[in-house]
Design an enzyme around this catalytic site. Structure first.
Site, PDB file in Angstrom:
ATOM      1  N   GLY A  73       0.828  -1.189   0.000  1.00 48.08           N
ATOM      2  CA  GLY A  73       0.000   0.000   0.000  1.00 48.08           C
ATOM      3  C   GLY A  73       0.870   1.248   0.000  1.00 48.08           C
ATOM      4  N   GLY A  74       0.218   2.405   0.019  1.00 48.46           N
ATOM      5  CA  GLY A  74       0.954   3.653   0.098  1.00 48.46           C
ATOM      6  C   GLY A  74       1.428   4.143  -1.253  1.00 48.46           C
ATOM      7  N   GLY A 146       5.205   0.928   5.196  1.00 54.03           N
ATOM      8  CA  GLY A 146       4.447   0.530   4.012  1.00 54.03           C
ATOM      9  C   GLY A 146       4.388  -0.984   3.999  1.00 54.03           C
ATOM     10  N   PHE A 158       9.181  -1.361   7.299  1.00 53.82           N
ATOM     11  CA  PHE A 158       9.498  -0.023   7.805  1.00 53.82           C
ATOM     12  C   PHE A 158      10.877   0.411   7.319  1.00 53.82           C
ATOM     13  CE2 PHE A 158      11.069  -3.016  10.983  1.00 53.82           C
ATOM     14  CZ  PHE A 158      12.328  -2.535  11.296  1.00 53.82           C
ATOM     15  N   CYS A 175       5.853   9.747  -0.313  1.00 54.10           N
ATOM     16  CA  CYS A 175       4.632   9.248   0.331  1.00 54.10           C
ATOM     17  C   CYS A 175       3.410  10.083  -0.015  1.00 54.10           C
ATOM     18  CB  CYS A 175       4.809   9.159   1.852  1.00 54.10           C
ATOM     19  SG  CYS A 175       6.210   8.133   2.358  1.00 54.10           S
TER      20      CYS A 175
END
Length: 216
Positions: A73-74, A146, A158, A175
């Protein structure tokens, strides 16, 4: 759950190599062939674009490093020398509490920051670990989260900025956040703080914060 296994890589690891390793470990954890595992490393310089990255957030043509689309994600971020990156391959207990897991990963980085005397905080609506200057200046991101959860097992993880070159972030909207900056432990402390120095502090907090026991 058995004892947490930690895999440490020396040198700078190409992103694709580490991603392939993650997928192998993930499949083995799903099959019950290995215990929960955390991979700790530094990458060769790379931009990774999560599934929500938009074209305007990507680097210009002269990126200076590969841009790899990934299944977390992200949005887009940078990894590379001077940044400690961790990939926990963990089986989440049911019912899956992904937000709770994100908070535990953030807490790991917060605790490491506090070990070094750096006042990292959470910011509402934004994942990761932040420095809030309190002088009206923009927030500064110190650590990123993420991740992906597939078949109840986590991937990705991380990244904690130790002494990396912050100029890499100038080529992207990191981000997807355009109104904040980035920082490192070295910049906040006014001295060089290497990945090697930070590594044992991260390892010290892995068992209690990533054991996925309910927090009180």
């Amino acid at each position: 759950m058995g004892e947490l296994r930690i895999i440490r890589h020396e040198g700078y690891v190409p992103y694709q190599e580490a991603w392939d390793e993650q997928r192998r470990l993930h499949a083995a954890r799903v099959a019950g062939e290995i215990d929960d595992t955390v991979v700790l490393l530094e990458h060769e310089a790379v931009y990774t674009a999560g599934k929500r990255t938009t074209p305007d957030e990507r680097p210009l043509l002269d990126a200076g490093a590969p841009v790899i689309d990934v299944d977390r994600g992200g949005k887009i971020t940078w990894h590379g020398p001077g940044q400690l990156t961790g990939y926990p391959i963990l089986e989440l207990p049911e019912p899956y509490d992904v937000i709770g897991y994100v908070r535990r990963v953030e807490q790991l980085m917060l605790d490491v920051c506090h070990d070094f005397g750096v006042d990292g905080v959470r910011v509402d609506g934004r994942s990761g670990v932040w420095i809030q200057p309190g002088d009206g200046g923009p927030d500064r991101k110190l650590g990123a989260v993420g991740l992906r959860v597939a078949q109840g097992v986590t991937m990705h993880g991380f990244a904690l900025n130790c002494d990396n070159d912050l100029g890499w972030y100038d080529r992207i909207i990191a981000c997807g956040i355009s109104d904040a900056g980035t920082t490192t432990l070295s910049k906040e402390l006014g001295r060089r703080v290497t990945v090697a120095e930070v590594l044992p502090y991260v390892e010290r907090h892995l068992d209690d914060l990533l054991a996925l026991q309910p927090q009180t």
